[in-house]
Design an enzyme around this catalytic site. Structure first.
Site, PDB file in Angstrom:
ATOM      1  N   ASP A   1       0.696  -1.141   0.049  1.00 26.16           N
ATOM      2  CA  ASP A   1      -0.152   0.233  -0.172  1.00 26.16           C
ATOM      3  C   ASP A   1       0.738   1.215   0.070  1.00 26.16           C
ATOM      4  OD1 ASP A   1      -2.768   1.194   0.132  1.00 26.16           O
ATOM      5  OD2 ASP A   1      -2.260   1.810   2.307  1.00 26.16           O
TER       6      ASP A   1
ATOM      7  N   MET B   1      -8.113   6.036   3.109  1.00 27.51           N
ATOM      8  CA  MET B   1      -8.086   7.048   2.208  1.00 27.51           C
ATOM      9  C   MET B   1      -6.726   7.373   1.233  1.00 27.51           C
ATOM     10  SD  MET B   1     -11.034   8.230   2.530  1.00 27.51           S
ATOM     11  CE  MET B   1     -10.862   9.900   1.765  1.00 27.51           C
ATOM     12  N   ARG B   2      -5.979   6.308   1.589  1.00 27.92           N
ATOM     13  CA  ARG B   2      -4.624   6.583   0.690  1.00 27.92           C
ATOM     14  C   ARG B   2      -4.872   6.547  -0.848  1.00 27.92           C
ATOM     15  NH1 ARG B   2      -1.303   3.650   3.593  1.00 27.92           N
ATOM     16  NH2 ARG B   2      -0.679   5.461   4.774  1.00 27.92           N
ATOM     17  N   ALA B   3      -5.579   5.499  -0.989  1.00 27.26           N
ATOM     18  CA  ALA B   3      -6.084   5.685  -2.646  1.00 27.26           C
ATOM     19  C   ALA B   3      -6.605   6.904  -3.132  1.00 27.26           C
ATOM     20  CB  ALA B   3      -6.973   4.377  -2.885  1.00 27.26           C
TER      21      ALA B   3
END
Length: 651
Positions: free
Chosen positions: A193, A274-276
């Site tokens: 990720d 929320m990183r995407a």
């Protein structure tokens, strides 16, 4: 799209594009390059790094502080306003898979500590990679303790060192680029990720393209200088485009409509966290700057989503990375569904209707799940059952303390873990307090070359560290007719799939031996890719007689060969069987003799008893006794039970 001399014809355009976008906006977080061997992944990364703009840093600062905004907590600072500056090319720092922790994060300057008695910090690779590119080839083979360091630095943008009397923290912001071959194992989800983008690379199948690859490589080998000169103009143009995109980046507008579209795409693909959303937004802005636009468009969002989302949709290690591009196009309004020319109710002249059995009977010849086929050479009906969802298993560990590769299964003397003692040796981490005590108690002297005097030396002591090691988990699976009952084989396959998932999490090497009919087969040689093992397991048919002896002997021979290659990696044999032996003359006696051979070889084992029902013969328990192995019914593989130490017989 601009090309690099070797990579453009080998890899996909997405690879060059992803690297370029990270060069335009380093905050994207880097690129993970997945692909088969021999596809110029490393060549492309090194070629692109040479095109990065130069870095301006404070003169004589070992931590590459920006003169315009120096790090106030820099170990070489604080730097005064208007400090002298210098310019250098951007660095590509390579992190070897076998690097040590102190080389990555930095450590006490040992020579100055022993000679001058001063505790001075010596920077590591993370400090050198600051404001540059940190490149990890075969990143999926990186040891867990180094993965933890990368995760911490990537999350915080800083490297903190607290050991050996050193307390230092410095900035460590870099573009993380990793290459890997999925056949050798997958990445931990946490590290996966952290890569902003991911691309898949495969060798072309077009003969003309492959011929062009060979032609260029031969031209480079014949005259490297002339080859580089021939591509100089193209590389200069690409460098100018990168520089222009970086200047345009702060002025690109990300409107509210585009931001909502990004959120809708990420929500529709059900990504975690929320990183995407953040990475997709940054990538879309970078792509707009790269394309020469001042505002993010739907095209930029589509490109960003295709690069930033596929690897974030993996729910478990056995899921294939990827995404439904048709859904992406529908979400962004790029494509409307085409009408059916025959209408919804017209089956067409060549399509069989629901009552038409077709040439192969009902269903148009499609395979019926669980139907019986004829096994090759076995003369018995076989069936294929699909496993259910895997679960968390009990922890099976090898007895005693090993000295293998760092992992997460059995106790071992490793390079990471807790310090349990000290020793005299030439390699390994220095145990500073023990070194000082030993030198004070027993100082030594050695002659100085060219003089008649002696110099005092240090009694260097090394740490003895205890941690966890990775093992070879070899699955020896009974696929005979006694296992062919659908519910029984489903339960067994689910247990094995769960054990494979546990092996993935503990960084083990896995192998698969199956036996049915009249022979045993090494279905999967020892590998780090549990994905391949899971695929072989799902396709495993069941039927025929039970050659238990052959299965045990094949497993013993596989472990013997693996010990020759990796003598420090201990093996854990997992035999999945109901204990029956029905193939060949004296099948039971030969099976017991094979079990005795495994026990005599000191192979640690566990027997997963697949026998079910109210009335049981208990043959697997007798086999476990001869193997000196732990006996575990298949229903008790679940993690509800306590940790089990597998106790094998000493050789």
């Amino acid at each position: 799209m601009h090309v690099y001399p070797f990579s453009a014809v080998v890899g996909s355009d997405d690879l060059a594009l992803a690297l370029s976008l990270c060069a335009v906006s380093p905050s994207i977080g880097g690129v993970l390059v997945r692909g088969e061997k021999g596809t110029a992944k490393s060549t492309t990364v090194r070629a692109q790094a040479a095109l990065l703009p130069q870095v301006t840093e404070v003169a004589d600062c070992r931590f590459a502080c920006d003169p315009a905004a120096p790090d106030p907590s820099c170990p070489d600072g604080p730097h005064p306003h208007g400090a002298a500056a210098q310019t250098r090319p951007a660095r590509l720092v390579e992190l070897p898979v076998g690097a040590t922790e102190d080389r990555v994060t930095g450590s006490l300057h040992l020579q100055k500590a022993l000679s001058a008695g001063t505790a001075e910090y010596e920077p590591g690779l993370l400090a050198r990679a600051h404001r540059g590119v940190l490149y990890v080839d075969e990143v999926n083979l990186l040891h867990d303790h180094l993965v933890d360091l990368l995760l911490d630095a990537a999350a915080m943008g800083r490297c903190s060192v607290e050991r050996d009397g050193v307390s230092v923290s410095h900035a460590a912001r870099f573009v993380l680029v990793g290459t890997m071959n999925p056949e050798e194992g997958e990445l931990r989800p946490q590290l996966l990720d952290r890569f902003g983008l991911t691309v898949e690379v495969a060798a072309p199948r077009d003969p003309q393209v492959r011929a062009e690859i060979v032609r260029r490589r031969l031209a480079f080998d014949a005259d490297p200088a002339a080859f580089v000169a021939g591509w100089a103009d193209a590389e200069s143009e690409l460098a100018r485009r990168l520089a222009g995109a970086r200047e345009r980046l702060p002025h690109v507008r990300l409107g509210d409509d585009a931001l909502v579209a990004i959120a809708e795409v990420c929500a529709a693909f059900d990504v975690d966290g929320m990183r995407a959303d953040l990475v997709t937004a940054k990538t879309a802005v970078a792509h707009a700057a790269w394309a020469g636009r001042d505002e993010v468009t739907r095209e930029d969002i589509a490109v960003a989503a295709r690069l930033a989302l596929p690897h974030r949709r993996r729910r478990n290690p056995f899921d294939e990375p990827g995404m439904d591009e048709t859904l992406l196009d529908e979400l962004l309004g790029d494509r409307s569904p085409e009408p059916d020319p025959d209408g919804p109710d017209d089956p067409g002249p060549d399509d069989p209707g629901p009552d038409d059995p077709g040439p192969d009977g009902p269903g148009g010849g499609e395979a019926t799940p669980g139907r019986d086929d004829r096994a090759e050479g076995s003369g018995a009906a076989t069936s294929v059952a699909a496993p259910a969802e895997p679960y968390r298993t009990r922890l099976f560990t090898v007895d005693r303390t090993g000295r293998g590769t760092a992992g997460r299964r059995s106790r071992a003397r490793t390079t990471v873990g807790r310090t349990v003692g000290e020793r005299r040796a030439d390699t390994g981490p220095v145990h500073l307090p023990a070194t000082i005590r030993a030198t004070a108690a027993h100082p030594c002297a050695f002659p100085v070359a060219g003089t008649t005097g002696n110099a005092h030396g240090w009694q260097v002591r090394r740490k003895v560290v205890e941690g966890r090691e990775a093992n070879l988990v070899l699955l020896c699976v009974d696929a005979s007719g006694s296992m062919a009952a659908r519910q029984r084989m489903t339960q067994v396959k689910t247990a094995i799939l769960s054990l494979l998932l546990d092996a993935y999490r503990r960084r083990d090497t896995v192998g698969l031996v199956t036996f049915r009919g009249d022979r045993a087969v090494l279905a999967l040689p020892p590998t780090n890719s549990v994905d391949v093992a899971a695929a072989r397991l799902r396709e495993l048919p069941a039927g025929g007689r039970t050659p238990l002896a052959e299965g045990l002997l094949e497993a013993a021979e596989t472990i013997r060969r693996h010990r020759l290659r990796e003598p420090d990696r201990r093996a854990l044999l997992v035999v999945v069987t109901d204990g029956r032996a029905t193939a060949g003359a004296d099948a039971v006696a030969r099976s017991l003799a094979a079990a005795d051979r495994i026990a005599t070889a000191g192979i640690d084992a566990v027997v997963v008893d697949s026998e079910t029902g109210r009335f049981r013969m208990g043959l697997a328990a007798r086999l476990a006794e001869r193997l000196g192995a732990e006996h575990v019914p298949v229903g008790e593989v679940h993690a509800d039970a306590l940790t089990t130490v597998v106790r094998g017989r000493a050789a």
